[in-house]
Design a protein around this motif. Sequence first.
Motif, PDB file in Angstrom:
ATOM      1  N   ALA A  12       0.841  -1.209   0.000  1.00  0.00           N
ATOM      2  CA  ALA A  12       0.000   0.000   0.000  1.00  0.00           C
ATOM      3  C   ALA A  12       0.869   1.249   0.000  1.00  0.00           C
ATOM      4  O   ALA A  12       0.506   2.271   0.547  1.00  0.00           O
ATOM      5  CB  ALA A  12      -0.931  -0.015   1.210  1.00  0.00           C
ATOM      6  N   PHE A  33      -3.688  -5.197   0.424  1.00  0.00           N
ATOM      7  CA  PHE A  33      -3.009  -5.984   1.460  1.00  0.00           C
ATOM      8  C   PHE A  33      -1.602  -5.437   1.671  1.00  0.00           C
ATOM      9  O   PHE A  33      -0.870  -5.197   0.715  1.00  0.00           O
ATOM     10  CB  PHE A  33      -2.938  -7.454   1.020  1.00  0.00           C
ATOM     11  N   VAL A  35       1.740  -5.225   5.059  1.00  0.00           N
ATOM     12  CA  VAL A  35       2.260  -5.990   6.200  1.00  0.00           C
ATOM     13  C   VAL A  35       1.306  -5.967   7.393  1.00  0.00           C
ATOM     14  O   VAL A  35       1.332  -6.868   8.219  1.00  0.00           O
ATOM     15  CB  VAL A  35       3.659  -5.504   6.629  1.00  0.00           C
ATOM     16  N   ARG A  39      -1.244  -0.450   7.971  1.00  0.00           N
ATOM     17  CA  ARG A  39      -0.481   0.048   6.825  1.00  0.00           C
ATOM     18  C   ARG A  39      -1.389   0.134   5.596  1.00  0.00           C
ATOM     19  O   ARG A  39      -1.296   1.073   4.811  1.00  0.00           O
ATOM     20  CB  ARG A  39       0.701  -0.900   6.574  1.00  0.00           C
ATOM     21  N   ALA A  90       2.786  -4.936  -5.603  1.00  0.00           N
ATOM     22  CA  ALA A  90       3.492  -3.642  -5.702  1.00  0.00           C
ATOM     23  C   ALA A  90       4.201  -3.387  -4.369  1.00  0.00           C
ATOM     24  O   ALA A  90       4.081  -2.309  -3.785  1.00  0.00           O
ATOM     25  CB  ALA A  90       2.516  -2.522  -6.039  1.00  0.00           C
ATOM     26  N   THR A  92       7.924  -3.658  -1.991  1.00  0.00           N
ATOM     27  CA  THR A  92       9.312  -3.189  -2.124  1.00  0.00           C
ATOM     28  C   THR A  92      10.067  -3.903  -3.260  1.00  0.00           C
ATOM     29  O   THR A  92       9.870  -5.106  -3.473  1.00  0.00           O
ATOM     30  CB  THR A  92      10.008  -3.458  -0.766  1.00  0.00           C
ATOM     31  N   VAL A  97      11.710 -10.421  -1.135  1.00  0.00           N
ATOM     32  CA  VAL A  97      10.409  -9.998  -0.578  1.00  0.00           C
ATOM     33  C   VAL A  97       9.287 -10.428  -1.514  1.00  0.00           C
ATOM     34  O   VAL A  97       8.267 -10.992  -1.095  1.00  0.00           O
ATOM     35  CB  VAL A  97      10.387  -8.453  -0.375  1.00  0.00           C
ATOM     36  N   LYS A  98       9.484 -10.196  -2.798  1.00  0.00           N
ATOM     37  CA  LYS A  98       8.430 -10.520  -3.766  1.00  0.00           C
ATOM     38  C   LYS A  98       8.173 -12.042  -3.797  1.00  0.00           C
ATOM     39  O   LYS A  98       7.025 -12.485  -3.842  1.00  0.00           O
ATOM     40  CB  LYS A  98       8.799  -9.990  -5.151  1.00  0.00           C
ATOM     41  N   THR A 119       6.845  -4.796 -10.662  1.00  0.00           N
ATOM     42  CA  THR A 119       8.304  -4.588 -10.551  1.00  0.00           C
ATOM     43  C   THR A 119       8.816  -3.611 -11.606  1.00  0.00           C
ATOM     44  O   THR A 119       8.356  -3.624 -12.748  1.00  0.00           O
ATOM     45  CB  THR A 119       9.091  -5.911 -10.656  1.00  0.00           C
ATOM     46  N   SER A 120       9.810  -2.816 -11.219  1.00  0.00           N
ATOM     47  CA  SER A 120      10.427  -1.836 -12.120  1.00  0.00           C
ATOM     48  C   SER A 120      11.529  -2.452 -12.952  1.00  0.00           C
ATOM     49  O   SER A 120      12.033  -1.813 -13.881  1.00  0.00           O
ATOM     50  CB  SER A 120      11.076  -0.716 -11.300  1.00  0.00           C
ATOM     51  N   PHE A 142       3.119   0.048 -13.929  1.00  0.00           N
ATOM     52  CA  PHE A 142       2.526   1.391 -13.915  1.00  0.00           C
ATOM     53  C   PHE A 142       3.628   2.432 -13.692  1.00  0.00           C
ATOM     54  O   PHE A 142       4.691   2.123 -13.153  1.00  0.00           O
ATOM     55  CB  PHE A 142       1.517   1.495 -12.766  1.00  0.00           C
ATOM     56  N   ASN A 144       4.654   6.352 -12.034  1.00  0.00           N
ATOM     57  CA  ASN A 144       4.383   7.157 -10.846  1.00  0.00           C
ATOM     58  C   ASN A 144       4.324   8.647 -11.191  1.00  0.00           C
ATOM     59  O   ASN A 144       5.266   9.136 -11.825  1.00  0.00           O
ATOM     60  CB  ASN A 144       5.545   6.895  -9.855  1.00  0.00           C
ATOM     61  N   ILE A 236      10.705   8.996  -6.871  1.00  0.00           N
ATOM     62  CA  ILE A 236      10.597   7.539  -7.093  1.00  0.00           C
ATOM     63  C   ILE A 236      10.943   6.794  -5.805  1.00  0.00           C
ATOM     64  O   ILE A 236      10.293   5.817  -5.435  1.00  0.00           O
ATOM     65  CB  ILE A 236      11.555   7.107  -8.237  1.00  0.00           C
ATOM     66  N   THR A 240      14.466   2.326  -4.399  1.00  0.00           N
ATOM     67  CA  THR A 240      13.985   1.748  -5.662  1.00  0.00           C
ATOM     68  C   THR A 240      14.983   2.038  -6.787  1.00  0.00           C
ATOM     69  O   THR A 240      15.323   1.146  -7.575  1.00  0.00           O
ATOM     70  CB  THR A 240      12.585   2.315  -6.002  1.00  0.00           C
ATOM     71  N   LYS A 275       9.624   9.885   0.608  1.00  0.00           N
ATOM     72  CA  LYS A 275       8.867   9.009   1.514  1.00  0.00           C
ATOM     73  C   LYS A 275       9.462   8.963   2.911  1.00  0.00           C
ATOM     74  O   LYS A 275       8.763   8.617   3.861  1.00  0.00           O
ATOM     75  CB  LYS A 275       8.672   7.611   0.921  1.00  0.00           C
TER      76      LYS A 275
HETATM   77  N1  LIG Z   1       8.345   4.426  -6.990  1.00  0.00           N
HETATM   78  C1  LIG Z   1       8.147   4.413  -8.287  1.00  0.00           C
HETATM   79  O1  LIG Z   1       8.248   5.468  -8.943  1.00  0.00           O
HETATM   80  C2  LIG Z   1       7.775   3.155  -8.967  1.00  0.00           C
HETATM   81  C3  LIG Z   1       7.891   1.939  -8.345  1.00  0.00           C
HETATM   82  N2  LIG Z   1       7.539   0.794  -9.010  1.00  0.00           N
HETATM   83  C4  LIG Z   1       7.649  -0.495  -8.338  1.00  0.00           C
HETATM   84  O2  LIG Z   1       6.501  -0.668  -7.524  1.00  0.00           O
HETATM   85  C5  LIG Z   1       6.848  -1.412  -6.348  1.00  0.00           C
HETATM   86  C6  LIG Z   1       6.495  -0.607  -5.115  1.00  0.00           C
HETATM   87  O3  LIG Z   1       7.174   0.624  -5.151  1.00  0.00           O
HETATM   88  P1  LIG Z   1       6.726   1.845  -4.226  1.00  0.00           P
HETATM   89  O4  LIG Z   1       5.254   1.875  -4.089  1.00  0.00           O
HETATM   90  O5  LIG Z   1       7.428   3.026  -4.756  1.00  0.00           O
HETATM   91  O6  LIG Z   1       7.390   1.441  -2.843  1.00  0.00           O
HETATM   92  P2  LIG Z   1       6.990   1.897  -1.359  1.00  0.00           P
HETATM   93  O7  LIG Z   1       8.220   1.749  -0.551  1.00  0.00           O
HETATM   94  O8  LIG Z   1       6.285   3.215  -1.416  1.00  0.00           O
HETATM   95  O9  LIG Z   1       5.897   0.826  -0.942  1.00  0.00           O
HETATM   96  C7  LIG Z   1       6.169  -0.542  -0.788  1.00  0.00           C
HETATM   97  C8  LIG Z   1       5.082  -1.089   0.108  1.00  0.00           C
HETATM   98  O10 LIG Z   1       5.225  -2.513   0.169  1.00  0.00           O
HETATM   99  C9  LIG Z   1       5.050  -2.892   1.521  1.00  0.00           C
HETATM  100  N3  LIG Z   1       5.616  -4.195   1.794  1.00  0.00           N
HETATM  101  C10 LIG Z   1       6.922  -4.539   2.033  1.00  0.00           C
HETATM  102  N4  LIG Z   1       7.014  -5.858   2.277  1.00  0.00           N
HETATM  103  C11 LIG Z   1       5.755  -6.365   2.198  1.00  0.00           C
HETATM  104  C12 LIG Z   1       5.195  -7.647   2.379  1.00  0.00           C
HETATM  105  N5  LIG Z   1       5.970  -8.704   2.664  1.00  0.00           N
HETATM  106  N6  LIG Z   1       3.865  -7.820   2.246  1.00  0.00           N
HETATM  107  C13 LIG Z   1       3.072  -6.776   1.943  1.00  0.00           C
HETATM  108  N7  LIG Z   1       3.536  -5.520   1.762  1.00  0.00           N
HETATM  109  C14 LIG Z   1       4.867  -5.319   1.881  1.00  0.00           C
HETATM  110  C15 LIG Z   1       5.759  -1.781   2.281  1.00  0.00           C
HETATM  111  O11 LIG Z   1       5.410  -1.801   3.642  1.00  0.00           O
HETATM  112  P3  LIG Z   1       6.403  -1.088   4.704  1.00  0.00           P
HETATM  113  O12 LIG Z   1       6.456   0.363   4.347  1.00  0.00           O
HETATM  114  O13 LIG Z   1       5.746  -1.372   5.998  1.00  0.00           O
HETATM  115  O14 LIG Z   1       7.738  -1.785   4.511  1.00  0.00           O
HETATM  116  C16 LIG Z   1       5.204  -0.563   1.541  1.00  0.00           C
HETATM  117  O15 LIG Z   1       3.929  -0.208   2.018  1.00  0.00           O
HETATM  118  C17 LIG Z   1       8.346  -1.751  -6.481  1.00  0.00           C
HETATM  119  O16 LIG Z   1       8.486  -2.998  -7.083  1.00  0.00           O
HETATM  120  C18 LIG Z   1       8.841  -0.635  -7.399  1.00  0.00           C
HETATM  121  O17 LIG Z   1      10.005  -0.984  -8.112  1.00  0.00           O
HETATM  122  C19 LIG Z   1       7.041   0.795 -10.278  1.00  0.00           C
HETATM  123  C20 LIG Z   1       6.868   1.983 -10.926  1.00  0.00           C
HETATM  124  C21 LIG Z   1       7.255   3.257 -10.349  1.00  0.00           C
END
Ligand SMILES: NC(=O)C1=CN([C@@H]2O[C@H](COP(=O)(O)OP(=O)(O)OC[C@H]3O[C@@H](n4cnc5c(N)ncnc54)[C@H](OP(=O)(O)O)[C@@H]3O)[C@@H](O)[C@H]2O)C=CC1
Length: 292
Positions: A12, A33, A35, A39, A90, A92, A97-98, A119-120, A142, A144, A236, A240, A275
């Motif tokens: 999220a 969904f 952690v 959240r 979406a 980390t 992790v994924k 994933t990026s 997608f 950002n 970004i 990342t 962030k």
């Molecule tokens: N940022 C960007 O501009 C872009 C990013 N992406 C991709 O999108 C994905 C997300 O990026 P972004 O939204 O920027 O990252 P963020 O750091 O903003 O968000 C990642 C979210 O994933 C949560 N998370 C981590 N581990 C788990 C888990 N085991 N189960 C459920 N949730 C989990 C994190 O929780 P917590 O904070 O508690 O760790 C956090 O809320 C990455 O793969 C990134 O490469 C793609 C396009 C653009």
Amino acid sequence: MAELQRIGVVGAGQMGAGIAHVSALAGYDVVVFDVSHERALQGIGGITANLDRQLAGGKITAGERDAALSRITAADGVGDLAEADLVIEAATEDEAVKRRIFAQVCDVLRPEALLATNTSSISITRLAASTDRPERFLGIHFMNPVPVMKLVELVRGIATADETYETARAYVARLGKAMTVSEDFPAFIVNRILMPMINEAIYTLYEGVGSVENIDASMRLGANHPMGPLQLADFIGLDTCLSIMQVLHDGLSDSKYRPCPLLVKYVEAGWLGRKTGRGFYDYRGETPVPTR
Ligand SMILES: NC(=O)C1=CN([C@@H]2O[C@H](COP(=O)(O)OP(=O)(O)OC[C@H]3O[C@@H](n4cnc5c(N)ncnc54)[C@H](OP(=O)(O)O)[C@@H]3O)[C@@H](O)[C@H]2O)C=CC1
Ligand SMILES: CC(=O)CC(=O)SCCNC(=O)CCNC(=O)[C@H](O)C(C)(C)COP(=O)(O)OP(=O)(O)OC[C@H]1O[C@@H](n2cnc3c(N)ncnc32)[C@H](O)[C@@H]1OP(=O)(O)O
């Protein structure tokens, strides 16, 4: 072709929230969904603020805002994804992790449901192979901020079935986004081109060629980029950006993708950009102030 109605989003953060936002506006039911339930609720708080911003800008009506919000729920646990037709991960940008998430999600997901990753950079084929459904797995990438950016990149793994791809195309079309197709190579198309440019901007800072402000102003005013490269890196997320450079460096074994040591240092400091309140700029005051 499968008809989607219920979309699950894992993570999220800024991207997961954006994907949930545009999916709900397009009429899909969405379960978010993360952690923890808290959240996920926090992510929905961000979606509410962005929907309000679109309402204030005349992009959507109050009715559309309310309807979208009523379609989004925060998951209490991974079991709440069980009824999803498509789950988009979406979380980390970290392969371990994924993979853990896919194992958890595949345990509860119906066999016919589709699984996608935002994933990026990471190999779709390799991620797909770690799941129980490589033929129903693909990359839906997608940009950002998701509610504003027009593009979605679609990436097929070696095993992705035609039906999976066609269902994803129909989903992206219903969101009103434009679509490009990338082959499954490190960082796909947008980040293969964009991220070395950002990394080079960080080298330009590291080597003292220009200050943060001069580098960003040069690219904003001299190349008409909407944001300077360091401002964009902060937007970004520097974690990342570093992960993407590492995937390019490891995957293509070419020194031209070596992550700048200054980028590594910022990530080690936990200065991940907007962030965390600090990156190449400090965002904790009224206006952003360069940190170097
Ligand atoms: N940022 C960007 O501009 C872009 C990013 N992406 C991709 O999108 C994905 C997300 O990026 P972004 O939204 O920027 O990252 P963020 O750091 O903003 O968000 C990642 C979210 O994933 C949560 N998370 C981590 N581990 C788990 C888990 N085991 N189960 C459920 N949730 C989990 C994190 O929780 P917590 O904070 O508690 O760790 C956090 O809320 C990455 O793969 C990134 O490469 C793609 C396009 C653009
Ligand atoms: C890393 C990856 O894997 C792939 C990637 O995503 S790479 C990153 C790709 N993204 C970019 O390159 C973004 C570059 N930046 C931009 O395009 C612009 O700076 C921007 C669209 C982010 C902001 O534009 P801006 O004109 O500077 O700011 P602003 O006026 O606040 O926003 C423009 C509009 O977008 C809206 N907006 C901005 N962020 C929003 C969000 N998160 N949700 C909803 N609306 C949003 C604003 O409300 C505004 O709408 P109006 O025109 O109705 O007023």
